[in-house]
Enzyme design. Structure first.
Site, PDB file in Angstrom:
ATOM      1  N   ASP B 196       0.836  -1.213   0.000  1.00 45.48           N
ATOM      2  CA  ASP B 196       0.000   0.000   0.000  1.00 45.48           C
ATOM      3  C   ASP B 196       0.870   1.263   0.000  1.00 45.48           C
ATOM      4  OD1 ASP B 196      -1.926   1.940   0.539  1.00 45.48           O
ATOM      5  OD2 ASP B 196      -2.484   1.146   2.515  1.00 45.48           O
ATOM      6  N   ASN B 236     -16.482   2.402   9.008  1.00 45.41           N
ATOM      7  CA  ASN B 236     -15.516   2.386  10.111  1.00 45.41           C
ATOM      8  C   ASN B 236     -16.206   1.954  11.409  1.00 45.41           C
ATOM      9  OD1 ASN B 236     -13.490   2.765  11.984  1.00 45.41           O
ATOM     10  ND2 ASN B 236     -12.602   4.462  10.826  1.00 45.41           N
ATOM     11  N   SER B 365      -5.983   8.111   9.997  1.00 46.66           N
ATOM     12  CA  SER B 365      -6.020   7.426   8.708  1.00 46.66           C
ATOM     13  C   SER B 365      -6.008   5.912   8.902  1.00 46.66           C
ATOM     14  CB  SER B 365      -4.813   7.853   7.881  1.00 46.66           C
ATOM     15  OG  SER B 365      -4.713   7.061   6.715  1.00 46.66           O
ATOM     16  N   HIS B 367      -4.340   4.093   6.679  1.00 49.67           N
ATOM     17  CA  HIS B 367      -3.212   3.668   5.828  1.00 49.67           C
ATOM     18  C   HIS B 367      -1.873   3.904   6.522  1.00 49.67           C
ATOM     19  CE1 HIS B 367      -5.633   2.970   2.202  1.00 49.67           C
ATOM     20  NE2 HIS B 367      -6.360   3.978   2.629  1.00 49.67           N
TER      21      HIS B 367
END
EC number: 3.1.-.-
Lengths: 556, 556
Positions: B196, B236, B365, B367
């Site tokens: 990623d 989420n 985040s 990520h």
């Protein structure tokens, strides 16, 4: 003195509070109106096909005999861009500093209006008298040279309007903001402060323009083998100066691309706001005579605008400049909200062509942050506060800031466009509301596109259009030709020929049914066509194009 | 072992590298293909009227006999959203973890496809065999529960695909990412890492989801008198859990608004991914039975999407919820690039209704940032690196990062969709290119809107359309009716009646001239109409509408 104490002044924002841009505020007292700034706004995403947006100035037109002039704080589009349109209806003199006036003049020239408009250049510290008002221009700093705050002396007291500003103790051109004068005026007593809110949500101080120069120096030093391409805002003359300074220091020639960049550099260097030694500038065509490491190219397009020079280079659409592996491209800007995706697209395209892209520490804002706004409040110490320049959330944040500095919350006014705020030494309140609004400019048309047209455009954009046309015999109401179907923006006709033929048959049947039942009202026939086709397409495709039935009549 | 050493594997990205979204990668070896993820992309601004975009899977269709299954890393739209469309052509089993499978199933249900699709739930640590591939699911953390990395055992060696991930040492639900397993697999030797890239440009580590819980606690504590409204991403689930935890701690009831939010909460609590004690949730209609300070409302709309619940509340368009002065609205999100202006608009509207808006420290985040990516590289120590998930600039930044960690730059592959990267223990290179692309979905139409239709929509959106229709006698070519002019999205007809009449007269003259000259080619007559009208309008208005001439014929 007595008169001043007894007097009142009205502050009437005609734009700029519901959106970024379109800044324009009328000040009215006795038989006089002055107007501060005359800006445009760029169209919202849902204003399809609109070129720009200007304020509705009905109030000025109705009171034209009182209007003494436009007083302009600086030369950005959101403060001057509506002038060529508004001056056609409200032809009064325009007062501004030297560079601001020159930028206005080049705009008026484009509209063939230079000779019918009176202009007067005003210097910092100088005052002009307009009706019962006296207006003093005070030096500030901003992302364009020659920006001014205004002290507006009214029968009710002094109003200080900051314009767009920042505090730069070490500006690249000219002197720092005249903080002493703000203090001196404040000491004598100020009725109201109208202060820039744009960066109020950012803590601390905005960095000096000069810090960008240091970053540039590092970039020039670190990338001695690269051709450098720097994109920035055309109007930021000081930024351009710093690039040129680096170019000279590191022995590079300077090319300029982008119409607005070329224009501003011409205007600014003619007036002495830019210092470009002879032999520094070369034409883009001459680039081939120099090695890459001898060149820096200054260009427009720092916001990823699709028609701007840098975007065209990135997309391989520029006539003169081709991005090469090894080029270093610097975005000397931050994306204005709404432009993030376009900027990212250009960065990706540049990367794919092998260019290195730099966008860190290469820009500072032109607007005051929280502490600078506090500084101005502390120097001016106004009785009333009227936050300006910003979205609602920014205006509200400045209100909170002003309260924190001890201003009574009832003395702080977050206005809407059209509000008439009447102030005197004794009290201030919104007493009235005048007509305001956004007038859309599309090509040469000013105000001929409104909500209905925009809604049509939105529908056309989403779904396309299907035109159904048929010809009837005038007296017998017999179907002579059609219904024919033509579509645009709906589907590939090739892919859906069968479907369109089916739709045609369905409509034909519906029309023939109408005629059999002797329906002669064309409105009803058109309604039947719309309903029939709309149902059919929704059922088959879950789509909802604009349907436009047209009936023609032949006198047999 | 020998066979593995001799083998090769092909990695073929079918989407996800030219844009955010549309993630889909085929892995091919011997007679087997597996496909990792099957995501959609949201349309770009210039894809007018398009609902969503899916990858072109021609390559899979052509090799359908080899395709063994879809392996899905997690339940976000950009990884699962194209399944209902692609499964129609490539109907193979879908493998995913429990929550991911449940989300896919609710999507298939909407498309009436649940019964024709084979699904299999896979647990972390479990492996599945698909043709010559074995795929192991490895626990990771992300902004949705049940996210997986994949270890893909191929005849050429092991490929580790991270999916979207972050390293969360203290996740809200379940365990931290299985770093040990990454290390163990790495120790044995990994052919390639596909990692990623989304946050590679951000230095440091992404904060734990749990830090948002602490911020929520402070906000609940500081705003005890307010109704709380919290907007976040529906998927989420951990975020929602933390809001519910705070609600319980501070004695508030929880309402849920927004279709996708209601859906996900139902699915997640059924499966045990959400712990909601009885009596915590109330229907929105019941809100009136509670004081404002007893309520927290969880809603969609954190991106300012115009049709989402929060945006409708802010615009006074929501049926059940009205924003009141004193409400506190929390954006538990950051704007995805492109949504900044919409979010700002909603914040301003909420402020105008008297609500306080909080958007600081309320989001982390999903990520991995720079240091987390380095951590994964250091555990996996791959021979080859193939950065995935991100724009070109992100992929390039990961390339640089991987070089910094000692991977040879010739062993790092920044691919484009369609590239066929063939890898073996000996070498890796791009050996071929297969067909890929973006297929546009508009209503029920998949692929029937393409560039021509989009260009038409763009033109219609910018300028509107003018239809010119006339009827000719079949044999004599005599003008029986018209030309009539009808426009949509062009101008207020009322404002420009004179102009439209003038245009009609100009066209009539041009048509009569044609007929006088015995022009019988309708194409030529239509061309004349277009040119004449287009010139006329450009001269008069500097505008350029779509012009659609239609000729009808009557057999007299």
């Amino acid at each position: 003195m007595k008169k001043e104490k007894d007097g009142t002044v009205k502050v009437i924002p005609l734009g700029g509070l519901e959106q970024i841009g379109m800044n324009m505020t009328a000040f009215e007292s006795e038989d006089s109106i002055i107007v501060v700034d005359c800006g445009l706004a760029f169209p919202d995403d849902d204003m399809l096909g609109i070129d720009l947006v200007i304020p509705d100035v009905s109030y000025l037109k109705e009171n034209i005999s009182k209007v003494k002039g436009f007083v302009i704080t600086h030369g950005h589009e959101d403060h001057i861009g509506a002038l060529p349109y508004v001056l056609k209806d409200v032809n009064v003199p325009v007062y501004a500093t030297k560079l601001t006036t020159a930028i206005i003049e080049s705009k008026l020239k484009e509209h063939n209006m230079l000779h019918e408009t009176k202009r007067k250049v005003v210097k910092y510290g100088q005052s002009i008298n307009l009706g019962c008002f006296r207006i003093e221009f005070i030096r500030t700093n901003h992302s364009i040279a020659d920006a001014s705050a205004l002290a507006i002396y009214t029968p009710a007291g002094v109003i200080v309007h900051t314009g767009d500003f920042k505090v730069d103790y070490t500006p690249v051109f000219g002197d720092p903001i005249d903080l002493q004068r703000f203090g001196e005026i404040g000491k004598k007593g100020v009725l109201a402060l109208m202060c820039d809110s744009t960066n109020v949500l950012r803590p601390g101080f905005t960095m000096s323009e000069r810090t960008v120069g240091k970053t540039f120096d590092n970039i020039f030093n670190d990338n001695k083998q690269s051709r450098l391409i720097i994109a920035t805002f055309a109007s930021n003359v000081d930024r351009v100066q710093q690039i040129i300074n680096c170019a000279i220091k590191y022995g590079r020639k300077v090319c300029v691309e982008g119409r607005s960049m070329v224009n501003i550099i011409n205007v600014a260097s003619e007036l002495g706001y830019l210092d470009i030694p002879d032999g520094t500038l070369i034409e883009t065509e001459q680039m081939k005579n120099y090695a890459n490491e001898q060149i820096v190219l200054i260009t427009t397009g720092s916001q990823g605008e699709s028609m701007a020079a840098l975007s065209r280079m990135a997309a391989n659409l520029h006539r003169k400049v081709t991005i090469e592996p090894g080029d270093t491209v610097i975005f000397s800007s931050t994306p204005i909200p709404g432009n993030e995706k376009s900027v990212a697209r250009v960065i990706n395209e540049l990367g794919m062509k092998g260019a290195k892209v730099i966008f860190q520490d290469t820009h500072v804002s032109g607007h005051a942050c929280e502490e600078e706004i506090k500084l101005i409040y502390s120097l001016v110490k106004p009785k009333y506060a009227v936050p300006v320049h910003g979205e609602y959330r920014h205006l509200m944040a400045q209100k909170e800031l002003a309260e924190g500095l001890g201003i009574d919350k009832d003395d702080i006014f977050v206005l809407h466009s059209g509000d008439v705020l009447e102030m005197s030494q004794e009290k201030a309140e919104v007493v009235d509301k005048v007509q305001t609004g956004a007038v859309l400019v599309d090509g040469l048309g000013v105000g001929d596109v409104g909500n209905i047209v925009l809604r049509d455009r939105q529908n056309l954009a989403e779904n396309g259009i299907i035109v159904v046309v048929l010809t009837l015999e005038k007296y017998s109401n017999q179907l002579l030709a059609g219904p024919d179907i033509v579509s645009r923006g709906f589907v590939y006709v090739r892919e859906s020929e069968g479907l369109m033929e089916e739709a045609r048959a369905v409509i034909e049947q519906a029309v023939l049914d109408c005629l059999d039942r002797n329906v002669t009202d064309w409105g009803k026939i058109k309604g039947t066509i719309k309903d029939t086709l709309s149902d059919f397409l929704w059922k088959k495709m879950k789509r909802n194009p604009v349907i436009l039935p047209i009936i023609m009549e032949v006198d047999d």
